[in-house]
Motif scaffolding. Structure first.
Motif, PDB file in Angstrom:
ATOM      1  N   ALA A   5       0.843  -0.766   0.259  1.00  0.00           N
ATOM      2  CA  ALA A   5       0.329   0.459  -0.013  1.00  0.00           C
ATOM      3  C   ALA A   5       0.891   1.729   0.113  1.00  0.00           C
ATOM      4  CB  ALA A   5      -1.167   0.250   0.938  1.00  0.00           C
ATOM      5  N   HIS A 286      -5.513  11.624  14.358  1.00  0.00           N
ATOM      6  CA  HIS A 286      -6.047  10.223  14.886  1.00  0.00           C
ATOM      7  C   HIS A 286      -5.036   9.421  15.923  1.00  0.00           C
ATOM      8  CE1 HIS A 286      -7.681  10.611  10.303  1.00  0.00           C
ATOM      9  NE2 HIS A 286      -6.674  11.221  10.504  1.00  0.00           N
ATOM     10  N   ALA A 304      -2.837   0.030   9.563  1.00  0.00           N
ATOM     11  CA  ALA A 304      -4.370   0.065   9.056  1.00  0.00           C
ATOM     12  C   ALA A 304      -4.875   1.112   8.529  1.00  0.00           C
ATOM     13  CB  ALA A 304      -5.760  -0.642  10.148  1.00  0.00           C
ATOM     14  N   LEU A 305      -4.459   2.546   9.911  1.00  0.00           N
ATOM     15  CA  LEU A 305      -5.544   3.808   9.874  1.00  0.00           C
ATOM     16  C   LEU A 305      -4.200   4.424   8.482  1.00  0.00           C
ATOM     17  CD1 LEU A 305      -5.856   5.835  13.713  1.00  0.00           C
ATOM     18  CD2 LEU A 305      -4.719   7.104  10.576  1.00  0.00           C
ATOM     19  N   GLU A 307      -3.444   2.868   5.560  1.00  0.00           N
ATOM     20  CA  GLU A 307      -3.823   2.708   4.936  1.00  0.00           C
ATOM     21  C   GLU A 307      -4.780   3.416   4.024  1.00  0.00           C
ATOM     22  OE1 GLU A 307      -4.872  -1.522   2.198  1.00  0.00           O
ATOM     23  OE2 GLU A 307      -3.784  -1.234   3.622  1.00  0.00           O
ATOM     24  N   ARG A 308      -5.826   3.409   5.240  1.00  0.00           N
ATOM     25  CA  ARG A 308      -6.911   4.411   4.741  1.00  0.00           C
ATOM     26  C   ARG A 308      -7.225   5.818   5.155  1.00  0.00           C
ATOM     27  NH1 ARG A 308      -8.909   1.327   9.950  1.00  0.00           N
ATOM     28  NH2 ARG A 308      -8.682   3.401  11.287  1.00  0.00           N
ATOM     29  N   ALA A 309      -6.473   5.960   4.846  1.00  0.00           N
ATOM     30  CA  ALA A 309      -5.721   7.490   5.782  1.00  0.00           C
ATOM     31  C   ALA A 309      -5.851   8.114   4.258  1.00  0.00           C
ATOM     32  CB  ALA A 309      -5.250   8.209   6.088  1.00  0.00           C
ATOM     33  N   THR A 311      -5.033   6.152   0.952  1.00  0.00           N
ATOM     34  CA  THR A 311      -6.466   6.090  -0.228  1.00  0.00           C
ATOM     35  C   THR A 311      -7.892   6.043   0.114  1.00  0.00           C
ATOM     36  OG1 THR A 311      -7.325   3.604   1.437  1.00  0.00           O
ATOM     37  CG2 THR A 311      -5.243   3.468   0.159  1.00  0.00           C
ATOM     38  N   ALA A 312      -8.540   7.225   0.625  1.00  0.00           N
ATOM     39  CA  ALA A 312      -9.319   8.229   0.534  1.00  0.00           C
ATOM     40  C   ALA A 312      -8.898   8.968   0.095  1.00  0.00           C
ATOM     41  CB  ALA A 312      -9.106   8.485   2.739  1.00  0.00           C
TER      42      ALA A 312
END
Length: 312
Positions: A5, A286, A304-305, A307-309, A311-312
């Motif tokens: 990622a 966060h 995980a946080l 990766e979300r940030a 790809t958001a």
């Protein structure tokens, strides 16, 4: 090893002392093939190892740590100089395709590194006059003047913090504007994801007390004696560091070592609350739990946080 990622350009791990920031920073730097950039104002000082909970070379696990041990204890801390050095490291790492992981609980230093933040100049004559007034009248009188001129600064700066009070009054006199008008907002210089490590107050207080006990057992008093011979007592910033200030008082005969240890615990708990309040004001942070039952999974939660940030 790098993750498949995409990585954020800059990661900042922030929060109160003893929350577990340092270990998380190492884990994230290892995962992304990056380096840690120190944002703890007292870990900038050479020889201040035990009292600042500086990671040992073994605990760093081979991950390069930048901006550790760069100043003698006689040097007065300068956020503007730190900003220059931190951005130089961040830019170097980004140019090399590596991830800078900024780690520390010194809120102003974190903001100086990653946010739009300009520093008003200084006037030696104004500074000298205010410092003379500080020596003559004490910080309380100057704090009353500051609170009248700039109520926001009066609330933000402790009445005992003479150095910051003098700086705020100097800025007001030089610029003709409130000191709080100079404080940074939330405008980033870099694409940054900030992770706050959150530990409930009772557990954090217990960690702080245990950490101070370990520092004494590890030889903090001897460390302070060594640094005192190198000019620690004359260092305007380093001599006020938590633990060091209290041990210096004990060595001067102003209190016992047990009293110094107890005061270090109390002062560190107060400081941790101020750190937490500072970072809570930033909506970009966060928060993840650093509680003991979540410690093992904290790096996975952080990844995980991130990766979300990204790809958001």
């Amino acid at each position: 090893m790098r993750t498949a990622a995409p990585a954020p350009r800059v990661i900042a791990v922030v929060g109160p002392t003893a929350a577990g920031k340092s270990d998380l920073g190492v884990a994230l730097a290892r995962h992304f093939g990056g380096e840690v950039v120190n944002a703890d104002s007292m870990q900038l000082y050479r020889g201040m190892d035990i009292g600042t909970a500086k990671l040992t070379p073994e605990e760093r696990g081979g991950i390069p740590h930048r901006l550790l041990d760069i100043w003698d204890v006689t040097v007065t801390a300068n956020v503007a100089e730190y900003q220059r050095l931190a951005r130089k490291e961040i830019d170097r790492l980004l140019a090399a395709g590596r991830t800078p992981v900024l780690v520390g609980g010194s809120g102003l230093y974190v903001k100086g590194a990653i946010d739009v933040m300009e520093f008003p100049g200084t006037d030696p004559e104004v500074r000298a006059r205010l410092e003379a007034e500080l020596a003559e009248q004490g910080p309380g009188a100057l704090h009353l003047r500051l609170a009248t001129a700039d109520p926001g600064a009066g609330r933000a700066i402790l009445p005992s913090n003479g150095r910051r009070i003098v700086r705020a009054l100097e800025v007001i006199e030089i610029t003709g504007r409130p000191f709080t008008a100079q404080l940074p907002g939330h405008q980033s210089v870099y694409d940054t994801v900030q992770i706050g490590v959150d530990v409930a107050r009772p557990e954090l207080d217990d960690r702080i007390a245990a950490r101070v006990d370990r520092m004494w057992e590890a030889g903090l008093v001897d460390e302070v004696r060594t640094l005192e011979a190198q000019g620690l007592r004359e260092g305007l910033t380093a001599s006020r560091a938590l633990g060091y200030q209290q041990v210096l008082s004990a060595l001067a005969g102003d209190c016992t070592q047990e009293e110094a240890r107890a005061e270090t615990v109390r002062a560190t708990k107060r400081f941790a609350r101020r750190q937490d309040s500072w970072f809570r004001r930033d909506p970009r942070v966060h928060w993840l739990s650093g509680a003991a039952e979540h410690r093992a999974e904290l790096p996975h939660l952080a990844l995980a946080l991130l990766e979300r940030a990204v790809t958001a």
